[in-house]
Design a protein around this motif. Sequence first.
Motif, short mmCIF file in Angstrom:
data_model
loop_
_atom_site.label_atom_id
_atom_site.label_comp_id
_atom_site.label_asym_id
_atom_site.label_seq_id
_atom_site.Cartn_x
_atom_site.Cartn_y
_atom_site.Cartn_z
N VAL A 85 0.85 -1.29 0.09
CA VAL A 85 -0.08 0.00 -0.15
C VAL A 85 0.94 1.29 -0.14
CG1 VAL A 85 -1.77 1.22 1.42
CG2 VAL A 85 -1.86 -1.17 1.20
N VAL A 86 0.71 2.09 -0.68
CA VAL A 86 1.13 3.58 -0.82
C VAL A 86 0.18 4.39 -0.49
CG1 VAL A 86 2.15 5.28 -2.41
CG2 VAL A 86 2.93 3.28 -2.40
N ILE A 87 0.76 5.36 0.61
CA ILE A 87 -0.52 6.28 1.11
C ILE A 87 0.13 7.67 0.75
CG2 ILE A 87 -1.47 7.67 3.04
CD1 ILE A 87 -1.16 4.71 4.48
N VAL B 52 3.93 2.32 2.66
CA VAL B 52 4.81 3.41 2.53
C VAL B 52 4.20 4.95 2.36
CG1 VAL B 52 6.27 4.47 0.66
CG2 VAL B 52 6.75 2.04 1.19
N LEU B 53 4.34 5.95 2.99
CA LEU B 53 3.75 6.96 3.09
C LEU B 53 4.67 8.03 2.16
CD1 LEU B 53 3.12 5.37 5.82
CD2 LEU B 53 1.70 7.71 6.06
N ALA C 51 5.45 1.02 14.55
CA ALA C 51 4.88 0.21 14.01
C ALA C 51 5.65 -0.36 12.84
CB ALA C 51 3.25 0.67 13.54
N GLY C 52 6.61 0.39 12.33
CA GLY C 52 7.67 -0.12 11.37
C GLY C 52 7.40 0.50 10.21
N ALA C 53 6.61 1.36 9.97
CA ALA C 53 6.38 2.37 8.66
C ALA C 53 7.17 3.58 8.73
CB ALA C 53 4.98 2.53 8.38
N GLN C 54 7.21 4.17 7.65
CA GLN C 54 8.08 5.45 7.34
C GLN C 54 7.51 6.42 6.62
OE1 GLN C 54 12.26 4.70 6.52
NE2 GLN C 54 12.54 6.70 5.90
N VAL C 55 7.52 7.74 6.89
CA VAL C 55 7.25 8.62 5.77
C VAL C 55 8.28 9.13 4.93
CG1 VAL C 55 6.32 11.19 5.55
CG2 VAL C 55 5.18 9.59 7.39
N TYR C 56 8.33 9.09 3.94
CA TYR C 56 9.06 9.82 2.84
C TYR C 56 8.98 10.94 2.39
CZ TYR C 56 10.74 4.66 2.70
OH TYR C 56 11.30 3.43 3.11
#
Length: 390
Positions: free
Chosen positions: A10-12, A34-35, A121-126
């Motif tokens: 999923v891409v946000i 991925v954000l 939670a293990g996610a990241q904002v790019y």
Amino acid sequence: MNTVPATASVVIVGAGPAGMTAGIALADAGVDVVLLDKLAEGANASRAVVVHARTLEVLESLGVTEQLHEHGLVVPKFVMYDGDRALARVSFAGLPTKYPYTVMIGQESTEAILLARLEKAGAQVYRHTEVTAVTQDADGVTVEYTDADGTPNSVRAQWVIGADGMHSKVREAARIGFTGATYPESFVLADVRMNWPDARDEVSLHLSPEGVTVVAPLPDPRPDRYRIVATVADAPEHQDLAYVQALVDARRPGAHARVEEIVWSSRFRVHHRVADRYRAGRILLAGDAAHVHSPAGGQGMNTGIQDAALLGRLLATVVDGAPADILDEYETTRRPVALGVVKFTDRVTRMATLRPRPARLVRNLLIGTATRVPAVRRKLAYQLSELANR
């Protein structure tokens, strides 16, 4: 700067409160998410400052409500004025929730709390990644973007969530209409330091021929920081101390409030629009990309966070192998909520900005008479708190 992965489940697009809420729900479920956000950093001003009871309930499941309390200010009362006269007093006490109040907290603090939880939670904002195109096919979605240097690149995903605001490129790419209109007035937002006669446990809505004004206390070691939101015919580009003082004097003439400092201010036009649908194939919308409306009642960010929490949970089950038609529940549940919020905030905004004196007198009489009834006050508190969205 970290490199955006070539693929993700999923891409946000958009890492505001709605985007990060969806990201947390997905990452917690083990989804590779991925954000992307074009901004160099998150909100550094207060912007949306009200967190309602239903949103506190939703965020409790993500483990951040306690932190919102730590950094925010609990406000359990809402008062409506015309000039110096209090027309209605509404208390959130007694609502069927653990959180019978609102929490006032700057959006920069809310986003910082959500970002820390997202990363946990293990996610990241790019960041510095501006989306330029979104193209879907039967097998997935390609999201094209440019990085901080303007270098083009892309990421391939199974699903895309557009949480990229009112001018959503994701919504435009999906060719989803955004039906509604624009209010003729401008809105001024100002965070100020001022002496204010009301207790810091209440938010006040001020009705006047000049426009509607909201004054809300903000958390601060000093008890003199407030948010002012006011409709004006045409807001200046920069709001100085004299301008904001004149607003306060005109809208609440008997308050004798003195504005000592403007901490931050902005102006904007307000639209009332709802996306014609919340999904187009593998593309879904949340937050301001799906709905925008008057700031009356502080419903916007709250509605977006609630959107995202449900969408993240549903989409996680689909990524895990559930049939995609489960996602139909998202639109059938959340789009009617947005339509209701737009209707409610539009009604409040138009009622509050009545100019003819006879109409204002009738309005005041109706408000004062109706809100003497406890059931009416409870109903209004229930609606403002968004508990009906459960």
